[in-house]
Design a protein around this motif. Structure first.
Motif, PDB file in Angstrom:
ATOM      1  N   GLY A 100       0.624  -1.438  -0.394  1.00 18.21           N
ATOM      2  CA  GLY A 100      -0.150  -0.242   0.141  1.00 18.21           C
ATOM      3  C   GLY A 100       0.894   1.362   0.131  1.00 18.21           C
ATOM      4  N   LEU A 101       2.033   0.798   0.655  1.00 21.67           N
ATOM      5  CA  LEU A 101       2.845   2.318   0.973  1.00 21.67           C
ATOM      6  C   LEU A 101       3.898   2.659  -0.404  1.00 21.67           C
ATOM      7  CD1 LEU A 101       4.184   4.147   2.895  1.00 21.67           C
ATOM      8  CD2 LEU A 101       5.893   2.942   3.083  1.00 21.67           C
ATOM      9  N   SER A 102       3.777   1.415  -0.983  1.00 25.20           N
ATOM     10  CA  SER A 102       4.361   1.739  -2.236  1.00 25.20           C
ATOM     11  C   SER A 102       3.793   2.524  -3.246  1.00 25.20           C
ATOM     12  CB  SER A 102       5.045  -0.010  -3.033  1.00 25.20           C
ATOM     13  OG  SER A 102       4.299   0.094  -4.261  1.00 25.20           O
ATOM     14  N   LEU A 103       2.371   2.440  -3.745  1.00 19.27           N
ATOM     15  CA  LEU A 103       1.778   2.505  -4.041  1.00 19.27           C
ATOM     16  C   LEU A 103       1.368   4.413  -4.235  1.00 19.27           C
ATOM     17  CD1 LEU A 103      -2.191   0.181  -3.834  1.00 19.27           C
ATOM     18  CD2 LEU A 103       0.277   0.340  -5.858  1.00 19.27           C
ATOM     19  N   ILE A 104       0.992   4.371  -2.890  1.00 19.24           N
ATOM     20  CA  ILE A 104       0.930   6.011  -2.498  1.00 19.24           C
ATOM     21  C   ILE A 104       2.018   6.746  -3.021  1.00 19.24           C
ATOM     22  CG2 ILE A 104       1.109   7.565  -0.757  1.00 19.24           C
ATOM     23  CD1 ILE A 104      -1.152   5.190   1.004  1.00 19.24           C
ATOM     24  N   VAL A 105       3.676   5.699  -2.843  1.00 23.49           N
ATOM     25  CA  VAL A 105       4.504   6.432  -3.037  1.00 23.49           C
ATOM     26  C   VAL A 105       4.630   6.961  -4.163  1.00 23.49           C
ATOM     27  CG1 VAL A 105       6.863   6.943  -2.821  1.00 23.49           C
ATOM     28  CG2 VAL A 105       5.248   5.947  -0.708  1.00 23.49           C
ATOM     29  N   THR A 106       4.761   5.683  -5.115  1.00 18.18           N
ATOM     30  CA  THR A 106       4.593   5.651  -6.483  1.00 18.18           C
ATOM     31  C   THR A 106       4.004   6.304  -7.262  1.00 18.18           C
ATOM     32  OG1 THR A 106       3.894   4.161  -6.989  1.00 18.18           O
ATOM     33  CG2 THR A 106       6.316   3.864  -7.504  1.00 18.18           C
ATOM     34  N   GLN A 107       2.437   6.504  -6.973  1.00 13.86           N
ATOM     35  CA  GLN A 107       1.632   7.555  -7.643  1.00 13.86           C
ATOM     36  C   GLN A 107       1.741   9.166  -6.836  1.00 13.86           C
ATOM     37  OE1 GLN A 107       0.381   7.199 -10.237  1.00 13.86           O
ATOM     38  NE2 GLN A 107      -1.203   8.336 -10.364  1.00 13.86           N
TER      39      GLN A 107
ATOM     40  N   GLN B 293     -12.390  -1.091  -8.671  1.00 15.69           N
ATOM     41  CA  GLN B 293     -12.967  -0.611  -9.696  1.00 15.69           C
ATOM     42  C   GLN B 293     -13.299   1.353  -9.807  1.00 15.69           C
ATOM     43  OE1 GLN B 293     -16.376  -1.903 -11.442  1.00 15.69           O
ATOM     44  NE2 GLN B 293     -14.734  -2.499 -13.594  1.00 15.69           N
ATOM     45  N   THR B 294     -14.353   0.490  -8.574  1.00 15.55           N
ATOM     46  CA  THR B 294     -14.767   2.208  -8.320  1.00 15.55           C
ATOM     47  C   THR B 294     -13.814   3.342  -8.067  1.00 15.55           C
ATOM     48  OG1 THR B 294     -16.358   0.684  -7.676  1.00 15.55           O
ATOM     49  CG2 THR B 294     -16.739   3.021  -7.147  1.00 15.55           C
ATOM     50  N   ILE B 295     -12.773   2.955  -7.269  1.00 15.85           N
ATOM     51  CA  ILE B 295     -12.642   4.296  -7.151  1.00 15.85           C
ATOM     52  C   ILE B 295     -10.726   4.809  -8.427  1.00 15.85           C
ATOM     53  CG2 ILE B 295      -9.696   4.434  -6.140  1.00 15.85           C
ATOM     54  CD1 ILE B 295     -10.639   2.797  -3.779  1.00 15.85           C
ATOM     55  N   THR B 296     -10.901   3.283  -9.251  1.00 16.78           N
ATOM     56  CA  THR B 296     -10.231   3.671 -10.808  1.00 16.78           C
ATOM     57  C   THR B 296     -11.661   4.824 -11.234  1.00 16.78           C
ATOM     58  OG1 THR B 296      -9.477   1.999 -10.264  1.00 16.78           O
ATOM     59  CG2 THR B 296      -8.477   2.597 -12.520  1.00 16.78           C
ATOM     60  N   VAL B 297     -11.968   4.663 -11.682  1.00 19.02           N
ATOM     61  CA  VAL B 297     -13.513   4.808 -12.384  1.00 19.02           C
ATOM     62  C   VAL B 297     -13.175   6.323 -11.588  1.00 19.02           C
ATOM     63  CG1 VAL B 297     -15.133   5.605 -13.116  1.00 19.02           C
ATOM     64  CG2 VAL B 297     -14.646   3.158 -12.739  1.00 19.02           C
ATOM     65  N   TYR B 298     -13.642   6.825 -10.736  1.00 22.96           N
ATOM     66  CA  TYR B 298     -13.622   8.406 -10.581  1.00 22.96           C
ATOM     67  C   TYR B 298     -12.719   8.787  -9.881  1.00 22.96           C
ATOM     68  CZ  TYR B 298     -18.837   6.471 -10.891  1.00 22.96           C
ATOM     69  OH  TYR B 298     -19.933   5.597 -11.493  1.00 22.96           O
ATOM     70  N   SER B 299     -11.276   8.644  -9.407  1.00 22.56           N
ATOM     71  CA  SER B 299     -11.075   9.491  -8.941  1.00 22.56           C
ATOM     72  C   SER B 299      -9.228   9.585 -10.073  1.00 22.56           C
ATOM     73  CB  SER B 299     -10.556   9.146  -7.941  1.00 22.56           C
ATOM     74  OG  SER B 299     -10.124   7.764  -7.360  1.00 22.56           O
ATOM     75  N   GLN B 300      -9.429   8.929 -11.198  1.00 21.44           N
ATOM     76  CA  GLN B 300      -8.328   9.909 -11.996  1.00 21.44           C
ATOM     77  C   GLN B 300      -7.113   9.113 -11.237  1.00 21.44           C
ATOM     78  OE1 GLN B 300      -8.633  11.068 -15.189  1.00 21.44           O
ATOM     79  NE2 GLN B 300     -10.595  10.714 -15.245  1.00 21.44           N
ATOM     80  N   GLN B 301      -6.244  10.402 -10.936  1.00 20.19           N
ATOM     81  CA  GLN B 301      -5.015  10.121 -11.019  1.00 20.19           C
ATOM     82  C   GLN B 301      -4.539  10.004  -9.149  1.00 20.19           C
ATOM     83  OE1 GLN B 301      -2.709  13.085 -12.509  1.00 20.19           O
ATOM     84  NE2 GLN B 301      -1.046  11.408 -13.380  1.00 20.19           N
ATOM     85  N   ALA B 302      -5.572  10.344  -8.686  1.00 18.36           N
ATOM     86  CA  ALA B 302      -5.302   9.876  -6.996  1.00 18.36           C
ATOM     87  C   ALA B 302      -6.023   8.100  -6.994  1.00 18.36           C
ATOM     88  CB  ALA B 302      -6.375  10.799  -6.390  1.00 18.36           C
TER      89      ALA B 302
ATOM     90  N   ILE D  12      -2.829   7.671 -16.860  1.00 17.12           N
ATOM     91  CA  ILE D  12      -1.924   8.519 -16.919  1.00 17.12           C
ATOM     92  C   ILE D  12      -1.562   8.478 -15.170  1.00 17.12           C
ATOM     93  CG2 ILE D  12      -3.213   9.995 -17.810  1.00 17.12           C
ATOM     94  CD1 ILE D  12      -4.758  10.150 -14.794  1.00 17.12           C
ATOM     95  N   SER D  13      -1.235   7.100 -15.052  1.00 19.59           N
ATOM     96  CA  SER D  13      -0.628   6.468 -13.742  1.00 19.59           C
ATOM     97  C   SER D  13      -0.062   5.046 -14.315  1.00 19.59           C
ATOM     98  CB  SER D  13      -1.032   6.481 -12.380  1.00 19.59           C
ATOM     99  OG  SER D  13      -2.906   6.010 -12.739  1.00 19.59           O
ATOM    100  N   GLY D  14       0.407   4.677 -13.032  1.00 17.32           N
ATOM    101  CA  GLY D  14       1.376   3.246 -13.909  1.00 17.32           C
ATOM    102  C   GLY D  14       2.801   3.659 -14.828  1.00 17.32           C
ATOM    103  N   PRO D  52      -6.629   3.466 -17.317  1.00 17.98           N
ATOM    104  CA  PRO D  52      -5.987   1.562 -17.246  1.00 17.98           C
ATOM    105  C   PRO D  52      -5.498   1.465 -16.644  1.00 17.98           C
ATOM    106  CG  PRO D  52      -7.238   2.227 -19.399  1.00 17.98           C
ATOM    107  CD  PRO D  52      -6.804   3.346 -18.785  1.00 17.98           C
ATOM    108  N   GLN D  53      -4.565   2.458 -15.620  1.00 23.30           N
ATOM    109  CA  GLN D  53      -3.490   1.897 -14.520  1.00 23.30           C
ATOM    110  C   GLN D  53      -2.152   0.817 -15.640  1.00 23.30           C
ATOM    111  OE1 GLN D  53      -5.350   0.821 -11.451  1.00 23.30           O
ATOM    112  NE2 GLN D  53      -5.153   2.610 -10.564  1.00 23.30           N
TER     113      GLN D  53
END
Ligand SMILES: Nc1ncnc2c1ncn2[C@@H]1O[C@H](COP(=O)(O)OP(=O)(O)OP(=O)(O)O)[C@@H](O)[C@H]1O
Ligand SMILES: Nc1ncnc2c1ncn2[C@@H]1O[C@H](COP(=O)(O)OP(=O)(O)OP(=O)(O)O)[C@@H](O)[C@H]1O
Ligand SMILES: [Mg+2]
Ligand SMILES: [Mg+2]
Lengths: 288, 356, 239, 385, 241
Positions: A100-107, B293-302, D12-14, D52-53
């Motif tokens: 989880g931390l790694s996801l947060i940090v990279t993004q 999936q929901t998060i990915t759809v609605y929160s873009q880069q976050a 736009i991520s990944g 789609p990351q």
């Protein structure tokens, strides 16, 4: 020395350095402390970014690299304090937490710093032997790898801190009962691990493209090296890296990178099958 | 037999639990009547992945084998379905292709499992060997772009993936939409109940005993290797089922479904849900798939930041897994006691946990 | 008739000979005690008998069959079971389930339920049945482990320091228990450091020292032996 | 009128975010401009973007979502070839048009798909003869070990054979590999006249830095470097020195149309490190879509394809006029050969004018007649029927 | 209860101690006072909470209620490590040696952390337990049960604690060494002034060295025997109650 022979040594040293530098931090954090640190690559990335940032501010490269390693180490201490210390008894959960931390940090890096950072160029120039030219900086990497190995051995085998740290990691409650400040020891050890990861990033920063997910290229190799090394990482990591480097280098040179990569993984499977406890189990038995 | 549905190995017992179970099932069965067809399809899609999670739960939570190889068998069965469906020519034969591809995945798991378990590989070494095998397959498939890489009419087609296979069908009718949904629900229910019966049976007892202390289990006269192999083959077979269903659903599979980071996903789902219980894994994986999936759809880069934060918060707040944590909380409220949870905590060590 | 025969068995760990050329035969139906200094190789010998280690050399016979190459579970299925020195119960499973796992091969249905109650009662763990085994006190874990070994109703029961950490009465109770099982025909091989306990149960005693058989005989003969007193018993026991 | 829904799938991520970001920006810029000038046939455009990351499974999920739930009028996007292939079977079962906006290895013959980027006959048949002529007949190829790399290498092989050149080495690199000391040595051993670098992704890009550090010093050619990955901006000079590429777009183009376009872009996205060809193509795509819809007076794929069949589906893009080829539904481009100097300055070496995407038509793909839904390569040609 | 006053002599003072695991109380109001230089035994059936009490005193288990004072200083709030540095030494039941480290390193851990100590201590440990000297380089986890027990005692001793807490030190040890340990414990007291509290099941051991003896039942101290009362009949009688 003929160019061919030197080339073999050079290539071997290069792969060895890569394995050692990427694995050293993990050897402590995972091998000794038992934290399955999926954010290892992010500490590497951190070291690389700080190095490049400092160099762009005009700091000389070696100083920037040391500063980057220290920064990663300090961040490691903070991460240990806020997150990791809850997971010493639950290594499998540490996997989830650090992932989880790694996801947060990279993004977050992507959002804050942007998708790519301009490189800083490799120092030290090149030299030629026969028909081949070589980058001198790669020898610096090798020297650094050897220094890291020696340093780790001395710190954890020969110093007061090292002995107590190892005891803490084997049985923290008992070490406490003997008076060890286990919280502090854990934090420092994790910091050293993170710092070494940062050092790896710092050392490779001039030679690589910097993107937030760059740590990923190191992760598989580092885990594999540490695991093959076995329970006693201080004994096992170096021979594991030697063995894997030899296999990888030979395959790379004769069959190309794909076979090198597949071959190394197959070798990993076979080595573990032959030595289900890792390399250090054999060495420990011998050593006695 | 029915008695085996409940037992020490599964959380969720008694009339309250089973009433909930039936209510959820009934809800699931009438869902397509009033839901958008897209959502029905999307739900079936989530269910595809659950088998893989249940398989890992069996191996990891019950058997103590942390396999990074779920996507290996997912991939083997996924590609096998493609090859078989393309070569056998669609229609009802796709059902045979599905079954055969699961069998192929199980055979592969049998071979790898025999190799590992008889070699005495366990713990993190098990994880690294399965991970290596997974990556080997992914790398191998990645370089099969050339036309020379084909099995019968099916081109492996490297990184771009294999395609052109028929989805599941009976005669000339594709099993799609609501039909697929009902098939998936039925499969999930069958697999879930069968696994409950397995883990609560004598075999399940030995599986958990082996997790706890393989040497002691062997000292009670059990050939633990056989039980481990059985667990591994079943768990991997379930991953195979997911793989074959996935290929049939999207008529497409690529090596990236096998390699990192895909390989880490089942572990994340199961760890998030609570690996020590089938029900928790079932519910948790579904919620997580849906949530991501929901998060990915609605929160873009976050999105990735939120996903990471969700995982981190979960492990910090609910150490036994999100669903298990909530489940236990509810169960304690209902029964007025918390025996199991409490003892779990204290049993971890005879000495006090070292945190402060 | 000897049930177990250990013939010229040795076990080395690196440079250390933990067990060296040991010949030992345990007669069917006897209670045999194995004593000896710490590190003499008693536990190692036990582990060799049940197959947790392969011997460096020598062979082991059970019921006149050579089992040296057999895996531990196969030996157990032949009719032996062991309680190890360090408690090794299934720590994160409830006490009851620990017992059930041991019982389930031999019994089923109502019989299992009866057996399991009887055992829990016998072990004094009836109230603790839903506790995780790891949450038992040290002594209770020893009991549980003895119970699991007994549940198999083996021909040969191997007990490695069964009374370590037990209070005097419980030690005594354990002794009586062993005697009662022995009376029903179970052969028992025990490692112990508690001489009162050995006196209570032992029909024959073997002393192991530095991996070798040092003396054998009845307990009284052994207690008389001055060398044994010197290496093992110390002054209070020397007469 | 209800708005026109445009579904956009861009990472736009990944790992690929640095390429996906300009693509999103290009689309957003075009949508803003079109909406400001009255939309398409008076309808405003609603851009629905999902990320789609970089995950193929997500591409499939989201393609379905956009098509079945949001019921978009057109689907655009995808970065890697794998992501395009993931989306295609899904689009094929609908009547929605799909625009793929990247340059790629070419060969997709599918009526639902319109390709807006450059393809090998536009890039390699220009670049490789030029490199052979200028630097020599011996080439060493380092390519990413996946379809793009392998098919591009195949193109190179075919062209080199026609030119009487020699491929002295081909090395395929698994994705994610970042260490190249061995590769550099292999190259030196093979003694090529020049290098074809079709390595992909940030990790593999480390090759340039490492080659420069080892003083490899060979001329390089590529179909993806500079205009797409803007390596000359990301690496410190002179890592990219002596790199050559053919491109329909690169930020350094200085025609008045291009300058105006860049100005609009920088006004909206001042932090953009580089306007790459993908982002540029994404921008053009919306204009192309607008033209098609307005000519067809319909948003149906069928009707749009009727316009394409006339051969008159063209727009005036910043690079010049570009049109969709009726047989293959690929786009013609104005190609320029550029080179990178020691300070990473970009120079146009040669302007080829407009080049048609002819190859698919030549080998027998004719979407006006039949829909193959297949992808062809020089070694996988349509079955003659 | 012992009534001898004079606070400086009181090394450990436990008052109304409650503790347990999860929500289950185990210790239910334990009182116990240890004087400087005493050797005190604690005896009781399996599972009554002896080990729990010891863990609580050393600080590995949090107490729920009650106070623990060490040399007139309230240490209830201190963590185990701080208590160890203040002068507690602990030998747990089940030994808990550091399994992957050598015998020598195990001893070093004890030596490195504890307070100031005499130079001869390591030498003294090796003298008491010659087996440890022989096996200095052996990995502790591979030692026999009794050998590990010796190591655990040596490891605590080497830190020169003022108060040693031993949880069943004679468990699994050969009779001659049990006697030897008894001698050793007595001489620690006389030579180093160490105070000793030990849990024991082995009556002989208790009788051989304990000056006083607490009897525990179901989480409480029920009896305390002093001097002559520490004899086999009395202890047995109390235990069987
Ligand atoms: N795995 C091993 N590796 C190395 N040495 C070992 C190993 N196992 C046992 N030993 C050594 O072998 C010797 C015999 O050990 P064993 O456990 O059999 O002793 P024991 O007679 O049971 O002693 P105790 O009464 O203390 O339990 C000991 O010196 C021990 O250190
Ligand atoms: N980690 C734990 N979690 C929960 N309960 C525990 C735990 N450890 C011990 N207990 C319980 O606390 C009670 C006292 O245990 P303790 O270990 O203190 O007993 P003891 O007097 O030392 O027994 P023994 O003589 O067997 O060592 C027992 O009922 C035991 O089941
Ligand atoms: Mg022993
Ligand atoms: Mg105890």
């Amino acid at each position: 020395m003929s160019a061919e022979v030197f080339s073999v040594f050079y290539q071997f040293a290069d792969v060895f350095a890569f394995l050692i530098l990427s694995a050293a931090g993990l050897a402590i954090v995972f091998g000794m402390m038992g934290v399955i640190n999926m954010a290892h690559g992010e500490f590497i990335m951190c070291g690389a970014y700080v190095t490049v940032g400092l160099v762009n501010l005009g700091v000389p490269l070696p100083i920037a690299q040391i500063a980057a390693a220290i920064t990663a180490g300090l961040i490691g201490v903070v991460v240990e304090y806020l997150i990791v210390r809850r997971f010493y008894k639950r290594p499998l959960d540490s996997l989830l937490a650090t992932w989880g931390l790694s996801l947060i940090v990279t993004q977050s890096m992507l959002l804050i710093v942007g998708s790519s950072v301009r490189g800083i160029g490799t120092p030290e120039g090149s030299f030629a032997i026969g028909a081949y030219t070589f980058s001198s900086y790669r020898l610096v990497l090798f020297a650094a790898a050897v220094a890291v190995l020696v340093g780790l051995y001395i710190v954890f085998m020969k110093t007061r801190f090292g002995v107590i740290a190892r005891a803490t990691m084997q049985n923290a409650a008992m070490a406490r009962a003997l008076g060890a400040r286990t919280g502090r020891i854990y934090a420092i050890s994790f910091g050293i691990g993170a710092g070494l990861a940062g050092l790896c990033g710092a050392l490779y920063a001039p030679t690589m493209t910097l993107i937030p997910t760059m740590g990923a290229t190191f992760v598989v190799e580092s885990f594999v090296t540490v695991v093959i090394g076995g329970a006693n990482v201080l004994l096992g990591t170096a021979p594991a890296a030697l063995l894997l480097a030899a296999i990888r280098m030979t395959l790379n040179a004769s069959y190309g990178q794909i076979i090198g990569q597949i071959g190394m993984l197959v070798a990993v499977i076979l080595i573990i099958r032959v030595l289900p406890e890792g390399l250090s189990s054999v060495l420990v038995r011998r050593g006695r | 037999m029915i008695k085996l549905l409940e037992g020490p190995q599964t959380l969720g017992r008694g009339p309250v639990f089973w009433s909930c179970f039936l209510a959820v099932l009934a809800g699931a069965l009438i869902y397509p009547l009033f839901a958008d067809s897209y959502d029905v399809g999307n739900f079936s899609y989530f269910l595809i992945w659950i088998f893989m999670a249940l398989g890992l739960c069996l191996m990891w939570g019950y058997g103590g084998m942390l396999s990074f190889g779920q996507t290996l068998f997912f991939g083997i069965a996924g590609y096998a379905y493609g090859v078989l469906a393309i070569n056998m020519g669609g229609g009802t034969t796709t059902i045979a292709a599905l079954l055969l591809s699961v069998v192929i995945a199980m055979i592969a798991a049998g071979i790898l499992g025999y190799f590992m378990i008889w070699g005495g590989i366990n713990g993190i070494f098990f994880g690294i060997v399965t991970l290596s095998a997974t990556l080997v397959l992914a790398f191998f498939l990645g370089q099969t772009a050339g036309p020379e890489w084909h099995i019968g009419d099916a081109r492996l087609n490297g990184f771009n993936g294999m395609k052109g296979m028929d989805p599941l069908a009976i005669g000339s009718v594709y099993i799609e939409g609501s039909a697929l949904y009902y098939v998936m629900v039925a499969l999930i229910v069958i697999v879930y109940l069968a696994l409950r019966m397995l883990v609560n049976s004598g075999i399940g007892n030995v599986i958990v005993a082996t997790r706890e202390n393989p040497q002691r289990a062997e000292m009670l006269g059990y050939d633990v290797r056989k039980y481990q192999l059985l667990t591994f083959v079943l768990g991997s077979g379930l991953a195979g089922l997911s793989g074959a269903l996935y290929t049939s659903w999207g008529q497409f599979i690529t090596p990236s479904s096998i390699g990192l980071p895909a390989a880490a996903m089942p572990i994340v789902w199961v760890a998030f849900s609570g690996r020590s219980d089938l029900t928790a894994t079932l519910v948790g994986s579904f919620l997580l798939l849906f949530g991501f999936q929901t998060i990915t759809v609605y929160s873009q880069q976050a999105a990735l930041v939120l996903m990471g934060a969700l995982l981190l918060a979960t492990v910090m707040a609910a150490p036994q897994g999100f669903v298990l944590g909530i489940g236990k909380f509810v169960a304690d409220r209902l029964t007025g006691r918390g025996k199991r949870g409490e003892a779990d905590l204290s049993a971890a060590s005879t000495l006090k946990t070292d945190e402060a | 008739m000897s049930l177990v025969e250990v013939k010229g068995v040795s076990k080395r760990f690196g440079g250390l000979r933990a067990v060296s050329e040991v010949d030992l035969s345990v007669k069917a139906g006897e209670v045999h005690c194995l004593i000896g200094p710490n590190g003499a190789g008693k536990s190692t010998l036990f582990k060799l008998i049940v197959g947790l280690f392969p011997p460096t050399s020598g062979s082991i016979l059970f019921d006149s069959v050579d089992i040296t190459a057999e895996r531990p579970f196969a030996r157990v299925q032949r009719g032996m079971s062991i309680k190890m020195q360090a408690p090794s119960v299934f720590k994160e499973l409830p006490v009851l389930q620990n017992i059930q796992i041991a019982l389930q091969e031999r019994t089923s249905g109502a019989e299992r339920a009866r057996e399991q109650e009887r055992l829990l009662e016998l072990l004094g763990l009836a109230q603790d049945r839903t506790k995780m085994a790891g949450a038992l006190s040290h002594g209770q874990q020893q009991w549980l482990e003895i119970g699991m070994a007994l549940a198999l109703q083996p021909q040969l029961l191997l007990l490695d320091e069964p009374t370590a950490g037990m209070s005097p009465e419980e030690t005594f109770k354990t002794g009586e228990l062993i005697k009662s099982f022995n009376a029903e025909g179970m052969t028992v091989l025990v490692v112990e450091h508690d001489m009162a306990f050995v006196r209570q149960i032992a029909q024959r005693v073997t002393v192991l020292h530095l991996g070798k058989i040092f003396a054998r005989g009845s307990l009284d003969e052994i207690l008389q032996d001055e060398q044994v007193a010197e290496i093992y018993l110390g002054k209070t026991h020397a007469h | 009128d209800p708005p026109l829904k445009v579904g956009l799938l861009e990472d736009i991520s990944g790992d690929l975010a640095f390429m996906g970001m300009p693509k999103l920006h290009g689309s957003q810029l075009a949508v803003e401009e079109i909406n400001k000038s009255g939309g398409i046939m008076g309808r405003q455009i609603e851009l629905i973007h999902l990320d789609p990351q970089g995950d193929n499974a997500r591409y499939q999920e989201f393609a379905r979502r956009l098509l079945n739930r949001d019921k978009v009028d057109v689907l655009i996007g995808g970065i890697t070839s794998a992501s395009r292939e993931a989306v295609r079977p899904i689009v094929d079962r609908t009547t929605t048009p799909y625009f793929y906006t990247n340059q790629y290895e070419g060969g997709v013959c599918d009526a639902s798909m319109i390709s807006m980027g450059a393809v090998p006959e536009q890039q390699f048949s220009t670049l490789i003869p030029w490199m052979v002529e200028k630097f020599g007949k011996k080439v060493y190829v380092i390519a990413a070990d996946y379809n793009f790399g392998q098919i591009s290498a195949e193109w190179n092989r075919k062209l080199m054979k026609d030119l009487g050149g020699e491929v002295v080495g081909e090395e395929f690199i698994p994705l994610g590999v970042s260490q190249f000391a061995q590769t550099i040595q292999n190259i030196q051993k093979a003694k090529p006249d020049w290098l074809l670098t079709i390595n992909v992704g940030a990790a593999q890009d480390s090759f340039f830095e490492q080659a420069a550090a080892a003083n490899l010093n060979l001329p390089m050619g590529s179909s993806i470097k500079v205009m797409l990955g803007f390596e000359h901006k990301r690496f410190k000079p002179p890592a990219l020195n002596n790199m050559h590429a053919t491109a329909n777009w690169f930020e350094e183009i200085d025609t008045p149309e291009a300058e105006a376009f860049k100005k609009r872009w920088k006004a909206k996205f001042p932090d953009e490190m580089y306007i790459n060809d993908m982002g540029y193509n994404a921008y053009n795509t919306l204009y192309m879509y607008k033209t098609l819809v307005e000519k067809a007076k319909s948003t149906k794929l069928e009707d749009l394809r009727k316009v394409i069949a006339t051969g008159d589906a063209c727009i005036d893009a910043p690079e010049g006029k570009v049109c969709i080829d009726p047989k293959s539904q690929h786009t013609s481009h104005r190609m320029r050969l550029i080179s990178v100097g020691p300070k990473h300055e970009v120079k146009v070496e040669k302007d080829y004018g407009t080049i048609q995407p002819y190859w698919l038509g030549e080998i027998g793909c004719d979407l006006t007649k039949k829909n193959d839904k297949d992808q062809y390569t020089p070694s996988h040609l349509p079955k003659k029927s | 209860m012992l009534t001898k006053s004079g606070s400086t002599d009181r090394i450990l003072d436990v008052r109304g101690l409650w503790a347990g695991y999860g929500a289950t109380p185990i210790l239910q109001g334990v009182d116990m006072t240890i004087m400087r230089g005493e050797i005190v035994g604690v005896i009781g059936r399996n599972g009554v909470g002896k080990s729990t009490l010891m863990r609580c005193i050393i600080g590995l288990l949090d107490s729920w209620r009650g106070t623990i004072a060490f040399m007139d200083r309230d240490v209830t709030a201190l963590q185990a490590d701080a208590r160890a540095r203040a002068g507690f030494g602990y030998i747990p039941q089940g030994r808990d040696v550091f399994p992957q480290m050598t015998v020598e390193e195990n001893l070093q851990v004890g030596e490195l952390i504890g307070g100031p100590k005499g130079k001869k201590l390591p030498e003294m440990v090796y003298e008491y337990f010659p087996r440890l000297r022989e096996r200095r380089k052996q990995i502790a986890g591979t030692m026999s049960g009794g050998e590990q027990q010796q190591l655990a005692i040596g490891r605590a001793l080497i830190g020169n604690p003022a108060l040693m807490i031993l949880d069943e030190p004679s468990e699994g040890i050969q009779p001659s060494i049990v006697q030897h340990i008894c001698e050793a414990l007595k001489s620690f007291r006389s030579e180093l002034g160490t105070t000793i509290v030990f849990v024991e099941q082995n009556l002989d051991t208790i009788l051989a060295i304990a000056q006083r003896c607490y009897i525990m039942e179901k989480g409480r101290i029920t009896h305390s025997l002093v001097g002559d009362e520490v004899n086999e009949d009395k202890v047995r009688a109390q235990l069987l109650l």
